[in-house]
Design a protein around this motif. Structure first.
Motif, PDB file in Angstrom:
ATOM      1  N   THR A  28      60.382  33.026  55.084  1.00 16.77           N
ATOM      2  CA  THR A  28      59.528  33.016  56.273  1.00 16.77           C
ATOM      3  C   THR A  28      59.333  31.590  56.770  1.00 16.77           C
ATOM      4  O   THR A  28      58.955  30.701  56.002  1.00 16.77           O
ATOM      5  CB  THR A  28      58.168  33.643  55.956  1.00 16.77           C
ATOM      6  OG1 THR A  28      58.375  34.974  55.460  1.00 16.77           O
ATOM      7  CG2 THR A  28      57.288  33.692  57.198  1.00 16.77           C
ATOM      8  N   LYS A  29      59.600  31.373  58.040  1.00 15.39           N
ATOM      9  CA  LYS A  29      59.432  30.048  58.635  1.00 15.39           C
ATOM     10  C   LYS A  29      58.000  29.874  59.144  1.00 15.39           C
ATOM     11  O   LYS A  29      57.314  30.837  59.448  1.00 15.39           O
ATOM     12  CB  LYS A  29      60.417  29.847  59.804  1.00 15.39           C
ATOM     13  CG  LYS A  29      61.872  29.748  59.381  1.00 15.39           C
ATOM     14  CD  LYS A  29      62.743  29.479  60.605  1.00 15.39           C
ATOM     15  CE  LYS A  29      64.181  29.160  60.222  1.00 15.39           C
ATOM     16  NZ  LYS A  29      64.840  30.294  59.575  1.00 15.39           N
ATOM     17  N   THR A  30      57.568  28.639  59.203  1.00 19.93           N
ATOM     18  CA  THR A  30      56.254  28.319  59.751  1.00 19.93           C
ATOM     19  C   THR A  30      56.416  27.413  60.963  1.00 19.93           C
ATOM     20  O   THR A  30      57.407  26.680  61.083  1.00 19.93           O
ATOM     21  CB  THR A  30      55.377  27.614  58.706  1.00 19.93           C
ATOM     22  OG1 THR A  30      56.053  26.434  58.236  1.00 19.93           O
ATOM     23  CG2 THR A  30      55.106  28.527  57.518  1.00 19.93           C
ATOM     24  N   LEU A  31      55.438  27.460  61.838  1.00 21.33           N
ATOM     25  CA  LEU A  31      55.492  26.647  63.050  1.00 21.33           C
ATOM     26  C   LEU A  31      55.441  25.167  62.729  1.00 21.33           C
ATOM     27  O   LEU A  31      54.804  24.748  61.760  1.00 21.33           O
ATOM     28  CB  LEU A  31      54.309  26.989  63.961  1.00 21.33           C
ATOM     29  CG  LEU A  31      54.327  28.336  64.676  1.00 21.33           C
ATOM     30  CD1 LEU A  31      53.047  28.491  65.479  1.00 21.33           C
ATOM     31  CD2 LEU A  31      55.530  28.459  65.592  1.00 21.33           C
ATOM     32  N   GLU A  38      47.787  20.060  61.526  1.00 16.92           N
ATOM     33  CA  GLU A  38      48.272  21.380  61.146  1.00 16.92           C
ATOM     34  C   GLU A  38      47.391  22.453  61.752  1.00 16.92           C
ATOM     35  O   GLU A  38      46.175  22.443  61.589  1.00 16.92           O
ATOM     36  CB  GLU A  38      48.269  21.519  59.625  1.00 16.92           C
ATOM     37  CG  GLU A  38      49.001  22.738  59.128  1.00 16.92           C
ATOM     38  CD  GLU A  38      50.506  22.619  59.294  1.00 16.92           C
ATOM     39  OE1 GLU A  38      51.149  23.647  59.492  1.00 16.92           O
ATOM     40  OE2 GLU A  38      51.022  21.500  59.234  1.00 16.92           O
ATOM     41  N   ILE A  41      48.689  29.453  62.167  1.00 15.85           N
ATOM     42  CA  ILE A  41      49.593  30.215  63.023  1.00 15.85           C
ATOM     43  C   ILE A  41      49.096  31.636  63.219  1.00 15.85           C
ATOM     44  O   ILE A  41      49.699  32.397  63.961  1.00 15.85           O
ATOM     45  CB  ILE A  41      51.026  30.245  62.435  1.00 15.85           C
ATOM     46  CG1 ILE A  41      51.055  31.049  61.137  1.00 15.85           C
ATOM     47  CG2 ILE A  41      51.549  28.857  62.209  1.00 15.85           C
ATOM     48  CD1 ILE A  41      52.442  31.327  60.625  1.00 15.85           C
ATOM     49  N   TYR A 309      53.982  36.309  68.919  1.00 16.58           N
ATOM     50  CA  TYR A 309      53.518  36.390  67.539  1.00 16.58           C
ATOM     51  C   TYR A 309      53.656  37.816  66.996  1.00 16.58           C
ATOM     52  O   TYR A 309      54.171  38.029  65.889  1.00 16.58           O
ATOM     53  CB  TYR A 309      52.061  35.933  67.455  1.00 16.58           C
ATOM     54  CG  TYR A 309      51.417  36.203  66.113  1.00 16.58           C
ATOM     55  CD1 TYR A 309      51.680  35.395  65.019  1.00 16.58           C
ATOM     56  CD2 TYR A 309      50.566  37.295  65.932  1.00 16.58           C
ATOM     57  CE1 TYR A 309      51.099  35.649  63.783  1.00 16.58           C
ATOM     58  CE2 TYR A 309      49.984  37.558  64.713  1.00 16.58           C
ATOM     59  CZ  TYR A 309      50.250  36.727  63.642  1.00 16.58           C
ATOM     60  OH  TYR A 309      49.690  36.988  62.422  1.00 16.58           O
ATOM     61  N   GLN A 313      55.949  39.450  63.950  1.00 21.23           N
ATOM     62  CA  GLN A 313      55.462  40.302  62.869  1.00 21.23           C
ATOM     63  C   GLN A 313      56.239  41.618  62.810  1.00 21.23           C
ATOM     64  O   GLN A 313      56.570  42.118  61.723  1.00 21.23           O
ATOM     65  CB  GLN A 313      53.970  40.589  63.078  1.00 21.23           C
ATOM     66  CG  GLN A 313      53.081  39.362  63.056  1.00 21.23           C
ATOM     67  CD  GLN A 313      53.147  38.624  61.731  1.00 21.23           C
ATOM     68  OE1 GLN A 313      52.951  39.214  60.668  1.00 21.23           O
ATOM     69  NE2 GLN A 313      53.438  37.338  61.784  1.00 21.23           N
ATOM     70  N   PHE A 385      61.178  34.394  65.692  1.00 17.90           N
ATOM     71  CA  PHE A 385      60.469  33.177  65.277  1.00 17.90           C
ATOM     72  C   PHE A 385      60.667  32.058  66.286  1.00 17.90           C
ATOM     73  O   PHE A 385      59.699  31.389  66.679  1.00 17.90           O
ATOM     74  CB  PHE A 385      60.941  32.706  63.899  1.00 17.90           C
ATOM     75  CG  PHE A 385      60.429  31.330  63.561  1.00 17.90           C
ATOM     76  CD1 PHE A 385      59.124  31.156  63.134  1.00 17.90           C
ATOM     77  CD2 PHE A 385      61.235  30.210  63.710  1.00 17.90           C
ATOM     78  CE1 PHE A 385      58.624  29.890  62.857  1.00 17.90           C
ATOM     79  CE2 PHE A 385      60.748  28.942  63.433  1.00 17.90           C
ATOM     80  CZ  PHE A 385      59.448  28.784  63.001  1.00 17.90           C
ATOM     81  N   GLN A 389      57.992  29.999  68.401  1.00 16.49           N
ATOM     82  CA  GLN A 389      57.910  28.532  68.400  1.00 16.49           C
ATOM     83  C   GLN A 389      58.016  27.973  69.821  1.00 16.49           C
ATOM     84  O   GLN A 389      57.261  27.070  70.217  1.00 16.49           O
ATOM     85  CB  GLN A 389      59.027  27.960  67.530  1.00 16.49           C
ATOM     86  CG  GLN A 389      59.113  26.433  67.508  1.00 16.49           C
ATOM     87  CD  GLN A 389      57.968  25.801  66.737  1.00 16.49           C
ATOM     88  OE1 GLN A 389      57.990  25.732  65.518  1.00 16.49           O
ATOM     89  NE2 GLN A 389      56.957  25.323  67.464  1.00 16.49           N
TER      90      GLN A 389
END
Length: 484
Positions: A28-31, A38, A41, A309, A313, A385, A389
């Protein structure tokens, strides 16, 4: 016999073990963190209570009334509502799939079994048996089969595949709701822009009419001096030309008003509707006291960001469901009812029958197809994703631009207002100096031109400030709830 059974069990076990070798999910990637630090998300950290409200942000009740009209008749809004209904239907269906199904079965058939088939020989021997009565004699020419009863089947969601599909449907439903919010926000922004452009055109028309009145006053002075030989014919013609130019601009402005009113009618979903409007532009919005960090936090409540978003999901849930498709499926079923080979015995107590069954199904030959479906789901997850982003980056940069322009506009408006004040006084002084012979007619013409230009520039910056304020409301995911 036991050896054959062992072989069957061995094959089933091997198949199950092979099916368990499902592909791995992508991490899973994060923004990317925002410059302010920080950021969470998860949009749930921002509530609608924190977003600016339509009723407090915009004080013009006539504008809000136009938006309410558009909500009831704009085609794009109606289409968005239907899409929400479709997404809700898919959500309900995904929940029903996890429940057992129950069917009422009414069936009848007739079969002619061959003399050299197991059924044909068996029926012939049965009719010769002394252990049966007349009702149990089978018609061997055309053997009927009747069934009336209930049958049910249920797939045990032991790996959570059906749950993930339901989760994906739920997130797509939420995404469709945010899509409708985005349509509403875009519609309101377009309506507000045209509405305030109409007000600006009204003001522009007033500016031209006021300057035309000043021009006429100066012309009267020139004409009077021409009659006594203190002014030339050239001066008279110059002022007449200026007056005609202003009359032309006033006529063209009326065409612009007509075009904007018709464009606004189209957004309202009306053929013709009289646009009742105020006479004030927005120069300061009601949220100026917020800190910049609070503005940035509100980005995650924007409908376009939330829509991406929830789509992310949904794609993650789809990928997990595609992974679970490689694992064995446990299906349970039952059948209960009346079954007989003659109509007259169908509902006798002896015809009552029931069946319980269970099966373990594991994919073997179709694993390549499942791999393709898993690869597609994984790529869709990657696309979702990067779409998320991208929406965050666009939202952030848009906000920075709007906030920066707001500061510049506020300074520019103050300077332009001072300039207009000075030029208004300059026109009065130029008239007095011309009468007393200390200024020529060209200085009078230029002074009036400069005032007209400054008036129009000030109006231009007031309109730009208003439009910037409107777009800022949309950029912050403003709540568009009305009195409806």
């Amino acid at each position: 016999m036991k050896q054959q059974l062992r072989k069957v069990i061995f094959i089933l076990v091997c198949g199950c073990l092979a099916s368990c070798a499902s592909p791995k999910l992508a991490p899973t990637k994060t923004l990317a963190p925002l410059p302010e630090g920080e950021m969470a998300i998860v949009p749930d950290s921002v509530t609608l209570k924190e977003t600016p409200k339509l009723s407090t942000y915009f004080s013009d009740k006539k504008l809000v009334q136009l938006f309410e009209i558009a909500l009831a008749s704009n085609p794009d809004i109606q289409i968005a509502k239907e899409r929400i209904a479709i997404a809700n239907s898919y959500l309900v269906r995904s929940k029903k799939v996890r429940l057992p199904n129950l069917d009422l079965e009414l069936s009848a058939s007739g079969t002619r079994f061959g003399d050299y088939t197991m059924e044909g020989v068996g029926n012939f021997d049965t009719n010769l048996s002394s252990n049966i009565n007349e009702r149990q004699i089978i018609n061997t020419n055309l053997t009927p089969n009747y069934f009336v009863g209930l049958q049910s089947a249920w797939e045990a969601d032991i790996w959570g595949k059906l749950k993930k599909l339901s989760e994906a449907a739920r997130n797509r439903y939420l995404a469709s709701r945010e899509g409708e919010r985005l349509v509403r926000a875009t519609l309101f922004t377009d309506i507000a822009v045209l509405y305030f452009e109409l007000i600006a055109l009204d003001k522009k028309l007033t500016i031209y009419e006021e300057n035309y009145a000043l021009q006429q006053k100066a012309y009267e002075i020139i004409a009077a001096q021409r009659s006594v030989g203190k002014a030339t014919e050239l001066a008279v013609q110059q002022f007449q030309a200026q007056s005609k130019n202003l009359e032309t601009e006033i006529s063209l402005l009326k065409i612009e008003v007509l075009e904007v009113e018709n464009a606004l009618n189209a957004l309202l979903g009306k053929y013709t509707y009289r646009i009742d409007r105020g006479n004030t532009l927005m120069t300061v919005n009601n949220e100026d006291s917020k800190a910049k960090e609070q503005y940035v936090r509100l980005l995650f409540n924007r409908p376009d960001v939330l829509q991406h978003y929830f789509e992310l999901q949904a794609s993650q849930a789809d990928a997990k469901a595609a992974k679970a498709a490689f694992l064995p499926r446990l299906v349970l079923g039952s059948r209960f009812g009346y079954n007989a080979f003659s109509a007259e015995t169908l509902f006798l107590p002896g015809s009552l029958t029931y069946q319980l069954l269970g099966g373990l199904f594991t994919p073997l030959l179709n694993r390549s197809q499942l791999k393709l479906e898993f690869n597609v789901a994984s790529k869709e997850q990657e696309i979702a994703f990067w779409g998320y982003q991208k929406s965050v980056i666009q939202a952030y940069t848009e906000l920075q631009t709007l906030l920066g322009k707001r500061e510049i506009y506020q300074k520019t408006l103050a300077l332009k207002a001072q300039e207009v004040g000075h030029l208004k006084r300059a026109v009065e002084v130029a008239n007095d100096l011309y009468i007393t012979g200390y200024a020529n007619y060209m200085e009078l013409i230029n002074t009036q031109k400069n005032k007209l230009t400054a008036d129009l520039d000030l109006l231009h910056f007031e309109l730009d400030t208003t439009l910037n304020t409107i777009i800022l409301f949309k950029a912050l995911g403003g709540s568009l709830e009305t009195s409806q």
